[in-house]
Design a protein around this motif. Sequence first.
Motif, PDB file in Angstrom:
ATOM      1  N   CYS A   1      41.803  21.329 -12.109  1.00 20.57           N
ATOM      2  CA  CYS A   1      42.108  20.525 -11.035  1.00 20.57           C
ATOM      3  C   CYS A   1      41.724  19.268 -11.214  1.00 20.57           C
ATOM      4  O   CYS A   1      40.700  18.895 -10.255  1.00 20.57           O
ATOM      5  CB  CYS A   1      41.445  20.665  -9.385  1.00 20.57           C
ATOM      6  SG  CYS A   1      39.355  22.067  -9.951  1.00 20.57           S
TER       7      CYS A   1
ATOM      8  N   GLN B   1      43.133  15.916  -9.494  1.00 17.46           N
ATOM      9  CA  GLN B   1      42.781  16.285  -8.274  1.00 17.46           C
ATOM     10  C   GLN B   1      41.538  15.516  -8.085  1.00 17.46           C
ATOM     11  O   GLN B   1      41.368  14.814  -7.159  1.00 17.46           O
ATOM     12  CB  GLN B   1      43.509  17.531  -7.720  1.00 17.46           C
ATOM     13  CG  GLN B   1      44.833  17.653  -7.684  1.00 17.46           C
ATOM     14  CD  GLN B   1      44.963  19.235  -7.241  1.00 17.46           C
ATOM     15  OE1 GLN B   1      44.989  19.873  -8.102  1.00 17.46           O
ATOM     16  NE2 GLN B   1      45.177  19.611  -5.921  1.00 17.46           N
TER      17      GLN B   1
ATOM     18  N   GLU C   1      35.760  20.140   1.929  1.00 12.32           N
ATOM     19  CA  GLU C   1      37.222  19.687   2.763  1.00 12.32           C
ATOM     20  C   GLU C   1      38.718  19.136   1.811  1.00 12.32           C
ATOM     21  O   GLU C   1      39.812  20.358   2.265  1.00 12.32           O
ATOM     22  CB  GLU C   1      37.290  18.939   3.204  1.00 12.32           C
ATOM     23  CG  GLU C   1      38.291  17.920   4.239  1.00 12.32           C
ATOM     24  CD  GLU C   1      37.801  16.709   4.665  1.00 12.32           C
ATOM     25  OE1 GLU C   1      38.226  16.302   5.943  1.00 12.32           O
ATOM     26  OE2 GLU C   1      36.981  15.927   4.614  1.00 12.32           O
ATOM     27  N   THR C   2      38.627  19.154   0.160  1.00 12.45           N
ATOM     28  CA  THR C   2      39.597  18.262   0.111  1.00 12.45           C
ATOM     29  C   THR C   2      40.574  18.972  -1.036  1.00 12.45           C
ATOM     30  O   THR C   2      41.611  19.321  -1.357  1.00 12.45           O
ATOM     31  CB  THR C   2      39.827  16.928  -0.290  1.00 12.45           C
ATOM     32  OG1 THR C   2      38.787  16.880  -1.790  1.00 12.45           O
ATOM     33  CG2 THR C   2      39.781  16.142   1.134  1.00 12.45           C
TER      34      THR C   2
ATOM     35  N   TRP D   1      38.239  24.457  -1.348  1.00  8.68           N
ATOM     36  CA  TRP D   1      38.485  25.874  -0.590  1.00  8.68           C
ATOM     37  C   TRP D   1      40.332  25.606   0.426  1.00  8.68           C
ATOM     38  O   TRP D   1      41.105  26.501  -0.084  1.00  8.68           O
ATOM     39  CB  TRP D   1      38.045  25.163   1.096  1.00  8.68           C
ATOM     40  CG  TRP D   1      36.901  26.445   1.431  1.00  8.68           C
ATOM     41  CD1 TRP D   1      35.897  25.284   0.780  1.00  8.68           C
ATOM     42  CD2 TRP D   1      36.107  27.251   1.545  1.00  8.68           C
ATOM     43  NE1 TRP D   1      34.642  25.635   1.050  1.00  8.68           N
ATOM     44  CE2 TRP D   1      34.550  27.153   1.325  1.00  8.68           C
ATOM     45  CE3 TRP D   1      36.402  28.699   1.815  1.00  8.68           C
ATOM     46  CZ2 TRP D   1      33.874  28.627   1.339  1.00  8.68           C
ATOM     47  CZ3 TRP D   1      36.279  29.420   1.786  1.00  8.68           C
ATOM     48  CH2 TRP D   1      35.064  29.022   1.503  1.00  8.68           C
ATOM     49  N   LYS D   2      40.640  23.862  -0.088  1.00  6.77           N
ATOM     50  CA  LYS D   2      41.978  23.971   0.013  1.00  6.77           C
ATOM     51  C   LYS D   2      43.008  25.071  -1.382  1.00  6.77           C
ATOM     52  O   LYS D   2      43.781  25.892  -1.218  1.00  6.77           O
ATOM     53  CB  LYS D   2      42.468  22.246  -0.220  1.00  6.77           C
ATOM     54  CG  LYS D   2      43.747  22.277  -0.601  1.00  6.77           C
ATOM     55  CD  LYS D   2      43.790  20.788  -0.274  1.00  6.77           C
ATOM     56  CE  LYS D   2      46.076  20.678  -0.808  1.00  6.77           C
ATOM     57  NZ  LYS D   2      46.342  20.729  -1.477  1.00  6.77           N
TER      58      LYS D   2
ATOM     59  N   LEU E   1      42.585  28.500  -1.298  1.00  5.37           N
ATOM     60  CA  LEU E   1      43.220  29.170  -0.196  1.00  5.37           C
ATOM     61  C   LEU E   1      44.773  29.313  -0.796  1.00  5.37           C
ATOM     62  O   LEU E   1      45.809  30.243  -0.267  1.00  5.37           O
ATOM     63  CB  LEU E   1      44.007  27.944   1.081  1.00  5.37           C
ATOM     64  CG  LEU E   1      42.552  28.929   2.224  1.00  5.37           C
ATOM     65  CD1 LEU E   1      42.525  27.586   3.796  1.00  5.37           C
ATOM     66  CD2 LEU E   1      42.551  30.036   2.916  1.00  5.37           C
ATOM     67  N   GLU E   2      45.275  28.316  -1.054  1.00  6.17           N
ATOM     68  CA  GLU E   2      46.387  28.275  -2.426  1.00  6.17           C
ATOM     69  C   GLU E   2      46.418  29.552  -3.327  1.00  6.17           C
ATOM     70  O   GLU E   2      47.738  30.116  -4.049  1.00  6.17           O
ATOM     71  CB  GLU E   2      46.798  26.874  -2.776  1.00  6.17           C
ATOM     72  CG  GLU E   2      46.805  25.985  -1.569  1.00  6.17           C
ATOM     73  CD  GLU E   2      47.063  25.075  -2.959  1.00  6.17           C
ATOM     74  OE1 GLU E   2      47.284  24.511  -4.119  1.00  6.17           O
ATOM     75  OE2 GLU E   2      47.321  23.262  -2.385  1.00  6.17           O
TER      76      GLU E   2
ATOM     77  N   ASN F   1      38.396  23.685   8.284  1.00 10.45           N
ATOM     78  CA  ASN F   1      39.151  24.243   9.454  1.00 10.45           C
ATOM     79  C   ASN F   1      39.283  25.768   9.841  1.00 10.45           C
ATOM     80  O   ASN F   1      38.791  26.848   9.640  1.00 10.45           O
ATOM     81  CB  ASN F   1      40.285  23.700   9.178  1.00 10.45           C
ATOM     82  CG  ASN F   1      41.397  24.348   8.009  1.00 10.45           C
ATOM     83  OD1 ASN F   1      41.155  25.044   8.045  1.00 10.45           O
ATOM     84  ND2 ASN F   1      42.599  23.743   7.673  1.00 10.45           N
TER      85      ASN F   1
ATOM     86  N   THR G   1      40.796  27.734   7.583  1.00 10.92           N
ATOM     87  CA  THR G   1      39.984  28.852   6.694  1.00 10.92           C
ATOM     88  C   THR G   1      38.910  29.533   7.179  1.00 10.92           C
ATOM     89  O   THR G   1      38.341  30.226   5.997  1.00 10.92           O
ATOM     90  CB  THR G   1      39.338  27.482   6.116  1.00 10.92           C
ATOM     91  OG1 THR G   1      40.222  26.535   5.045  1.00 10.92           O
ATOM     92  CG2 THR G   1      38.434  27.650   4.679  1.00 10.92           C
TER      93      THR G   1
END
Length: 348
Positions: free
Chosen positions: A65, A68, A95-96, A99-100, A103-104, A149, A152
């Motif tokens: 990543c 990103q 946040e960005t 964890w994003k 989760l994916e 959130n 998560t």
Amino acid sequence: MEKKRILLGMSGGMDSSMSAVLLQQQGYEVIGATLLTHTDETDSNIIAAHKLANERHIKHHLIDCRTQFKNTVIQYFIDEYTNGRTPNPCIKCNETIKWKLLLEAAEKYQCDYIATGHYVRKEQLNGRYYIKKGIDPNKDQSYFLWNLNQTTISKALFPLGELHKQEVRQLARELGYTDIADKKESMGVCFLSGTDYREYLKELLNPNHPAFSSGNVVDEHNTILGKHDGFPFYTIGQRRGIEGVAKGKCVVRIDAKNQELIVGTRETLNTSSVTLSNYQLTDNTSLWKDQKVFIRIRGLDSVPGYWGTISINSQSLSIDFDEDVWAITPGQSIVIYDKDIIIGGGIS
């Protein structure tokens, strides 16, 4: 009974490595994922994560990543400093990016949960999930997870939350992972690798970048006292670098637009309140309305927290402190607790 499958973020350090061991002992099928954020596959931490995964018979996935991370976290880091603010890239990454992507990956590999080696816990109250302080007060990392959130947090497990750091280190030694137990703990922002942020900014940006231009150092009466060598190299409360032109004073405000440092006495930075326009807060008002709450303005263990009350005014959240707070800096996270659980937070 089929084992529950869990995706573990593996950094190569002791905490995530021992999290893998504990999760396996609890009966989970562990799938490992390591984020490649700012280094390549030859990085020692990446190699260590892969080695541990092999030893524990854990399927290990590397998630590249870097683009990103550069476009989101590092760009945010640059933008904040060049706008006279103080960033917290770890919170932005959580946040960005982190964890994003976990989760994916959990969905991709059909995992029921995700886990990390953070020293935090979670709690469910009235159908809502909350991040909770870790049991070890010297290692609690809840401050950095205030903006996660509900989706998560509901999926997250924290194997180390009920343990002290020394217990985790002892477990590593008992299992023969002495190299991990004795490994120097990484501190600070990962991509700085111990480098002073000022030097890092110089490497990232053109030396002729406007933010690096010399500007005026002025007092509260707008009297010019001297020159500075680039406003991103200064933070609120700083004295170093201005002693020659403003003896006994510190930076009390950074005017990025006019490239000025405004200096004053240390007492000028005392404040009894703060307003957050970028915030989130639990809708369970019983945890904060007309109640004393605990507020942390920095993630460092050495910086004490403060008691106060909060109120919602139009589109902003206001905090009134019980005592004066020194040097709240634009850009930093303000995190609000009810006892041990995070009920909200925002950016100053």
